[in-house]
Design a protein around this motif. Structure first.
Motif, mmCIF file in Angstrom:
data_model
loop_
_atom_site.group_PDB
_atom_site.id
_atom_site.type_symbol
_atom_site.label_atom_id
_atom_site.label_comp_id
_atom_site.label_asym_id
_atom_site.label_seq_id
_atom_site.Cartn_x
_atom_site.Cartn_y
_atom_site.Cartn_z
ATOM 1 N N GLY A 126 2.578 -2.520 -7.803
ATOM 2 C CA GLY A 126 2.275 -1.088 -7.879
ATOM 3 C C GLY A 126 1.336 -0.656 -6.784
ATOM 4 O O GLY A 126 1.563 0.364 -6.118
ATOM 5 N N TYR A 127 0.269 -1.441 -6.565
ATOM 6 C CA TYR A 127 -0.663 -1.129 -5.476
ATOM 7 C C TYR A 127 0.067 -1.076 -4.136
ATOM 8 O O TYR A 127 -0.129 -0.156 -3.332
ATOM 9 N N ALA A 128 0.885 -2.115 -3.888
ATOM 10 C CA ALA A 128 1.565 -2.225 -2.595
ATOM 11 C C ALA A 128 2.475 -1.025 -2.353
ATOM 12 O O ALA A 128 2.495 -0.450 -1.258
ATOM 13 N N CYS A 129 3.235 -0.646 -3.383
ATOM 14 C CA CYS A 129 4.129 0.508 -3.245
ATOM 15 C C CYS A 129 3.339 1.806 -3.114
ATOM 16 O O CYS A 129 3.715 2.690 -2.337
ATOM 17 N N PHE A 130 2.255 1.931 -3.854
ATOM 18 C CA PHE A 130 1.472 3.171 -3.846
ATOM 19 C C PHE A 130 0.855 3.423 -2.479
ATOM 20 O O PHE A 130 0.875 4.557 -1.977
ATOM 21 N N TYR A 131 0.314 2.364 -1.872
ATOM 22 C CA TYR A 131 -0.395 2.529 -0.601
ATOM 23 C C TYR A 131 0.453 2.146 0.617
ATOM 24 O O TYR A 131 -0.001 2.307 1.742
ATOM 25 N N GLY A 132 1.649 1.639 0.394
ATOM 26 C CA GLY A 132 2.500 1.248 1.507
ATOM 27 C C GLY A 132 1.966 0.048 2.258
ATOM 28 O O GLY A 132 2.007 -0.002 3.486
ATOM 29 N N GLU A 133 1.500 -0.955 1.519
ATOM 30 C CA GLU A 133 0.955 -2.173 2.138
ATOM 31 C C GLU A 133 1.961 -3.310 2.014
ATOM 32 O O GLU A 133 2.227 -3.801 0.913
ATOM 33 N N GLY A 134 2.540 -3.681 3.155
ATOM 34 C CA GLY A 134 3.525 -4.753 3.162
ATOM 35 C C GLY A 134 4.903 -4.309 2.713
ATOM 36 O O GLY A 134 5.837 -5.110 2.650
ATOM 37 N N ILE A 135 5.041 -3.040 2.406
ATOM 38 C CA ILE A 135 6.295 -2.475 1.904
ATOM 39 C C ILE A 135 6.229 -0.968 2.140
ATOM 40 O O ILE A 135 5.131 -0.399 2.146
ATOM 41 N N PRO A 136 7.358 -0.298 2.382
ATOM 42 C CA PRO A 136 7.298 1.163 2.577
ATOM 43 C C PRO A 136 6.680 1.862 1.369
ATOM 44 O O PRO A 136 6.934 1.488 0.218
ATOM 45 N N GLN A 137 5.879 2.879 1.638
ATOM 46 C CA GLN A 137 5.213 3.605 0.563
ATOM 47 C C GLN A 137 6.239 4.286 -0.334
ATOM 48 O O GLN A 137 7.154 4.954 0.138
ATOM 49 N N ASP A 138 6.098 4.075 -1.628
ATOM 50 C CA ASP A 138 7.029 4.665 -2.597
ATOM 51 C C ASP A 138 6.269 4.805 -3.913
ATOM 52 O O ASP A 138 6.152 3.853 -4.693
#
Length: 208
Positions: A126-138
């Motif tokens: 959730g963090y990664a998707c929310f902030y677009g870290e290591g994955i496109p922001q979604d």
């Protein structure tokens, strides 16, 4: 790799496990546990590899060694051990032991652990998707990962859902749902959820 049958590997692992988690003793006999787990781990026993990693991570009868811990966690992670996958992800997220910070690698391993039900891995997805870290922001995807972690009672995911509803991030803004998740997070032990809830009550508006 030491040649042990599957039955012998399991016997060594179970013997070590029983000694390590014997509640009748004040302190585990790690001097007996580690050799048993090491023999099983070297022969390919996945759970033994994970638990041997924890021994190196914490310095149980062996010198604390992040590189060795990572080595054994990685072996277990490749074999599908979900908690080992989460640990490997954390190594890449934090740049610990023998690896540098690599958020794309962290997300790959978080995703593997998350799909196997590790709530903290779901939270980190959730963090990664929310902030677009290591994955496109979604942020819509972030909310879905938070929901999966929250369904397991993860207090941080519950609070994050409250924030998403408060701010309209990935969802339609709703003070009612924000209040619902802040209250659940507070009951689960999240320290800041009470403050968020108090601020929500002070700032009443038309949003429902």
């Amino acid at each position: 790799m030491q040649q042990l049958s599957k039955q012998e590997q399991e016997q060594r692992f179970e013997e070590g496990y029983q000694i390590a988690f014997d509640t009748t003793t004040k302190r585990p006999r790690w001097d007996r546990v580690v050799p048993l787990w090491k023999a099983a781990a070297n022969a390919g026993h996945v759970r033994a590899q994970f638990y041997l990693g924890t021994c190196y991570d914490n310095g149980y009868y062996v010198s604390q060694d992040a590189a060795q811990a990572y080595r054994w966690f990685f072996k277990a992670a490749r074999a599908g051990h979900r908690d080992a996958q989460y640990n490997v992800a954390m190594y890449y997220r934090d740049g610990d032991g023998p690896v540098r910070v690599n958020m794309k690698a962290a997300v790959r391993w978080f995703c593997r652990a998350a799909t196997q039900g590790v709530s903290d891995a779901q939270l980190n997805m959730g963090y990664a998707c929310f902030y677009g870290e290591g994955i496109p922001q979604d942020r819509i995807a972030a909310v879905e990962w938070y929901r999966r972690a929250a369904a397991q009672g993860n207090e941080k995911a519950l609070c994050n859902l409250g924030l998403c509803y408060r701010d309209g991030a990935g969802v339609t803004p709703s003070k009612r749902w924000a209040r619902y998740y802040f209250e659940k997070a507070m009951r689960a032990g999240h320290k800041e959820a009470r403050l968020y809830l108090q601020l929500l009550y002070r700032n009443r508006g038309a949003i429902i």
